[in-house]
Write a protein that holds these residues in place. Structure first.
Motif, PDB file in Angstrom:
ATOM      1  N   SER B  87       0.848  -1.184   0.000  1.00  0.00           N
ATOM      2  CA  SER B  87       0.000   0.000   0.000  1.00  0.00           C
ATOM      3  C   SER B  87       0.886   1.237   0.000  1.00  0.00           C
ATOM      4  O   SER B  87       2.110   1.150   0.048  1.00  0.00           O
ATOM      5  N   VAL B  88       0.241   2.383  -0.040  1.00  0.00           N
ATOM      6  CA  VAL B  88       0.923   3.650   0.198  1.00  0.00           C
ATOM      7  C   VAL B  88       0.493   4.144   1.567  1.00  0.00           C
ATOM      8  O   VAL B  88      -0.706   4.216   1.855  1.00  0.00           O
ATOM      9  N   TYR B  89       1.463   4.482   2.389  1.00  0.00           N
ATOM     10  CA  TYR B  89       1.190   4.865   3.772  1.00  0.00           C
ATOM     11  C   TYR B  89       1.447   6.363   3.943  1.00  0.00           C
ATOM     12  O   TYR B  89       2.495   6.881   3.547  1.00  0.00           O
ATOM     13  N   PHE B  90       0.475   7.024   4.564  1.00  0.00           N
ATOM     14  CA  PHE B  90       0.584   8.450   4.827  1.00  0.00           C
ATOM     15  C   PHE B  90       0.499   8.703   6.325  1.00  0.00           C
ATOM     16  O   PHE B  90      -0.359   8.170   7.016  1.00  0.00           O
ATOM     17  N   CYS B  91       1.383   9.555   6.776  1.00  0.00           N
ATOM     18  CA  CYS B  91       1.339  10.066   8.140  1.00  0.00           C
ATOM     19  C   CYS B  91       0.778  11.482   8.087  1.00  0.00           C
ATOM     20  O   CYS B  91       1.020  12.221   7.125  1.00  0.00           O
ATOM     21  N   ALA B  92       0.020  11.851   9.104  1.00  0.00           N
ATOM     22  CA  ALA B  92      -0.569  13.190   9.142  1.00  0.00           C
ATOM     23  C   ALA B  92      -0.542  13.722  10.558  1.00  0.00           C
ATOM     24  O   ALA B  92      -0.523  12.963  11.529  1.00  0.00           O
ATOM     25  N   SER B  93      -0.558  15.046  10.679  1.00  0.00           N
ATOM     26  CA  SER B  93      -0.638  15.664  12.001  1.00  0.00           C
ATOM     27  C   SER B  93      -1.564  16.867  11.940  1.00  0.00           C
ATOM     28  O   SER B  93      -1.765  17.460  10.877  1.00  0.00           O
ATOM     29  N   THR B  94      -2.132  17.192  13.071  1.00  0.00           N
ATOM     30  CA  THR B  94      -2.988  18.362  13.159  1.00  0.00           C
ATOM     31  C   THR B  94      -2.869  18.959  14.543  1.00  0.00           C
ATOM     32  O   THR B  94      -2.689  18.250  15.530  1.00  0.00           O
ATOM     33  N   GLY B  95      -2.977  20.284  14.600  1.00  0.00           N
ATOM     34  CA  GLY B  95      -2.870  20.945  15.884  1.00  0.00           C
ATOM     35  C   GLY B  95      -4.221  21.312  16.442  1.00  0.00           C
ATOM     36  O   GLY B  95      -5.140  21.608  15.694  1.00  0.00           O
ATOM     37  N   GLY B  96      -4.400  21.276  17.709  1.00  0.00           N
ATOM     38  CA  GLY B  96      -5.592  21.786  18.372  1.00  0.00           C
ATOM     39  C   GLY B  96      -6.756  20.842  18.314  1.00  0.00           C
ATOM     40  O   GLY B  96      -7.139  20.247  19.312  1.00  0.00           O
ATOM     41  N   SER B  97      -7.334  20.688  17.149  1.00  0.00           N
ATOM     42  CA  SER B  97      -8.549  19.886  17.029  1.00  0.00           C
ATOM     43  C   SER B  97      -8.559  19.188  15.693  1.00  0.00           C
ATOM     44  O   SER B  97      -7.984  19.675  14.728  1.00  0.00           O
ATOM     45  N   ILE B  98      -9.250  18.062  15.649  1.00  0.00           N
ATOM     46  CA  ILE B  98      -9.368  17.327  14.390  1.00  0.00           C
ATOM     47  C   ILE B  98     -10.132  18.152  13.369  1.00  0.00           C
ATOM     48  O   ILE B  98     -10.059  17.892  12.174  1.00  0.00           O
ATOM     49  N   ARG B  99     -10.853  19.152  13.825  1.00  0.00           N
ATOM     50  CA  ARG B  99     -11.564  20.014  12.881  1.00  0.00           C
ATOM     51  C   ARG B  99     -10.614  20.936  12.144  1.00  0.00           C
ATOM     52  O   ARG B  99     -11.008  21.627  11.216  1.00  0.00           O
ATOM     53  N   ASN B 100      -9.397  20.958  12.570  1.00  0.00           N
ATOM     54  CA  ASN B 100      -8.403  21.753  11.860  1.00  0.00           C
ATOM     55  C   ASN B 100      -7.791  20.960  10.721  1.00  0.00           C
ATOM     56  O   ASN B 100      -7.982  19.760  10.597  1.00  0.00           O
ATOM     57  N   GLU B 101      -7.003  21.652   9.942  1.00  0.00           N
ATOM     58  CA  GLU B 101      -6.386  21.012   8.793  1.00  0.00           C
ATOM     59  C   GLU B 101      -5.404  19.947   9.225  1.00  0.00           C
ATOM     60  O   GLU B 101      -4.601  20.152  10.131  1.00  0.00           O
ATOM     61  N   GLN B 102      -5.452  18.786   8.570  1.00  0.00           N
ATOM     62  CA  GLN B 102      -4.434  17.775   8.762  1.00  0.00           C
ATOM     63  C   GLN B 102      -3.347  17.997   7.721  1.00  0.00           C
ATOM     64  O   GLN B 102      -3.624  18.200   6.545  1.00  0.00           O
ATOM     65  N   PHE B 103      -2.111  17.962   8.166  1.00  0.00           N
ATOM     66  CA  PHE B 103      -0.960  18.095   7.282  1.00  0.00           C
ATOM     67  C   PHE B 103      -0.415  16.694   7.016  1.00  0.00           C
ATOM     68  O   PHE B 103      -0.111  15.957   7.952  1.00  0.00           O
ATOM     69  N   PHE B 104      -0.299  16.371   5.731  1.00  0.00           N
ATOM     70  CA  PHE B 104       0.113  15.029   5.349  1.00  0.00           C
ATOM     71  C   PHE B 104       1.573  15.009   4.926  1.00  0.00           C
ATOM     72  O   PHE B 104       2.073  15.946   4.299  1.00  0.00           O
ATOM     73  N   GLY B 105       2.237  13.903   5.239  1.00  0.00           N
ATOM     74  CA  GLY B 105       3.566  13.661   4.721  1.00  0.00           C
ATOM     75  C   GLY B 105       3.489  13.210   3.267  1.00  0.00           C
ATOM     76  O   GLY B 105       2.402  13.000   2.728  1.00  0.00           O
ATOM     77  N   PRO B 106       4.644  13.028   2.628  1.00  0.00           N
ATOM     78  CA  PRO B 106       4.677  12.689   1.203  1.00  0.00           C
ATOM     79  C   PRO B 106       4.353  11.237   0.910  1.00  0.00           C
ATOM     80  O   PRO B 106       4.161  10.878  -0.250  1.00  0.00           O
ATOM     81  N   GLY B 107       4.302  10.397   1.932  1.00  0.00           N
ATOM     82  CA  GLY B 107       3.917   9.004   1.737  1.00  0.00           C
ATOM     83  C   GLY B 107       5.102   8.064   1.620  1.00  0.00           C
ATOM     84  O   GLY B 107       6.213   8.461   1.245  1.00  0.00           O
ATOM     85  N   THR B 108       4.845   6.803   1.962  1.00  0.00           N
ATOM     86  CA  THR B 108       5.796   5.705   1.785  1.00  0.00           C
ATOM     87  C   THR B 108       5.106   4.627   0.967  1.00  0.00           C
ATOM     88  O   THR B 108       4.049   4.141   1.355  1.00  0.00           O
ATOM     89  N   ARG B 109       5.707   4.289  -0.152  1.00  0.00           N
ATOM     90  CA  ARG B 109       5.138   3.234  -1.004  1.00  0.00           C
ATOM     91  C   ARG B 109       5.788   1.916  -0.624  1.00  0.00           C
ATOM     92  O   ARG B 109       6.991   1.738  -0.805  1.00  0.00           O
ATOM     93  N   LEU B 110       4.991   1.000  -0.075  1.00  0.00           N
ATOM     94  CA  LEU B 110       5.492  -0.277   0.425  1.00  0.00           C
ATOM     95  C   LEU B 110       4.973  -1.414  -0.437  1.00  0.00           C
ATOM     96  O   LEU B 110       3.776  -1.502  -0.706  1.00  0.00           O
ATOM     97  N   THR B 111       5.887  -2.278  -0.845  1.00  0.00           N
ATOM     98  CA  THR B 111       5.528  -3.495  -1.575  1.00  0.00           C
ATOM     99  C   THR B 111       6.001  -4.688  -0.767  1.00  0.00           C
ATOM    100  O   THR B 111       7.166  -4.746  -0.372  1.00  0.00           O
ATOM    101  N   VAL B 112       5.088  -5.641  -0.533  1.00  0.00           N
ATOM    102  CA  VAL B 112       5.440  -6.866   0.184  1.00  0.00           C
ATOM    103  C   VAL B 112       5.302  -8.037  -0.792  1.00  0.00           C
ATOM    104  O   VAL B 112       4.226  -8.283  -1.332  1.00  0.00           O
ATOM    105  N   LEU B 113       6.408  -8.715  -1.000  1.00  0.00           N
ATOM    106  CA  LEU B 113       6.423  -9.814  -1.982  1.00  0.00           C
ATOM    107  C   LEU B 113       6.101 -11.146  -1.331  1.00  0.00           C
ATOM    108  O   LEU B 113       6.365 -11.338  -0.134  1.00  0.00           O
TER     109      LEU B 113
END
Lengths: 112, 113
Positions: B87-113
């Motif tokens: 899958s592609v995995y994204f990490c995100a963070s937000t300050g104060g409240s979930i109603r605020n904007e979440q800032f996403f990282g660029p992602g990690t593309r993982l392949t499991v064979l």
């Protein structure tokens, strides 16, 4: 329970024509609603958000969305599409919890 | 500010291997989350944290562990990788409240064979 449905998986428009990306939500409480955009091989960027203030929300890059409680909708629009708008768009719902619920996404294609 | 950073950008694993996806943010945000993105399914929440020392499960937590020892870091561990975790995995963070904007990282593309 909360859920969000993006009614179209793909939308194609010509450059300069209007864009409409449809989103319906289900929430037991007053929701917060977001639209995010993801360009190819990139992370997600917030376009706009609704958090119980004005029902017509203006976002970046000329996009806007209208919260319609009676229709449980939060459709995203833009008067004139640009080639750079080609991307995937996600409608997201939350209601004062620590979780966001994402729609399955709408891929927007813009033809010259 | 660097925002949300993720490493690695790409990873290939064999079934049964373990690894840790790193996520860091320099915005002093309390809320951090991990999502996976699969075609036609949008983003699904794996685990989240409302602050250092506090984590909770999201929609699809099985096969993943997290910890939050500092405000800045929120690593995601795969203990025994399976092809279904490709899958592609994204990490995100937000300050104060979930109603605020979440800032996403660029992602990690993982392949499991």
């Amino acid at each position: 329970a909360q859920s969000v449905t993006q009614l179209d998986s793909h939308v194609s428009v010509s450059e300069g024509t209007p864009v409409l990306l449809r989103c319906n939500y289900s929430s037991s409480y007053s929701p917060s609603l977001f639209w995010y955009v993801q360009h190819p091989n990139k992370g997600l960027q917030l376009l706009l958000k609704y958090t119980s203030a004005a029902t017509l929300v203006k976002g970046i890059n000329g996009f806007e969305a209208e919260f319609k409680k009676s229709e449980t909708s939060f459709h995203l629009t833009k008067p004139s599409a640009h080639m750079s708008d080609a991307a995937e768009y996600f409608c997201v719902v939350s209601h004062n919890t620590d979780k966001l619920i994402f729609g399955t996404g709408t891929r927007l294609q813009v033809f010259p | 500010n660097a925002g949300v950073t993720q490493t690695p950008k790409f990873q290939v694993l064999k079934t049964g291997q373990s690894m840790t996806l790193q996520c860091a943010q320099d915005m002093n945000h309390e809320y951090m989350s991990w999502y996976r993105q699969d075609p036609g399914m949008g983003l699904r929440l794996i685990h989240y944290s409302v602050g250092a020392g506090i984590t909770d499960q999201g929609e699809v937590p099985n096969g993943y562990n997290v910890s939050r020892s500092t405000t800045e870091d929120f690593p995601l561990r795969l203990l025994s990788a399976a092809p279904s975790q490709t899958s592609v995995y994204f990490c995100a963070s937000t300050g104060g409240s979930i109603r605020n904007e979440q800032f996403f990282g660029p992602g990690t593309r993982l392949t499991v064979l």
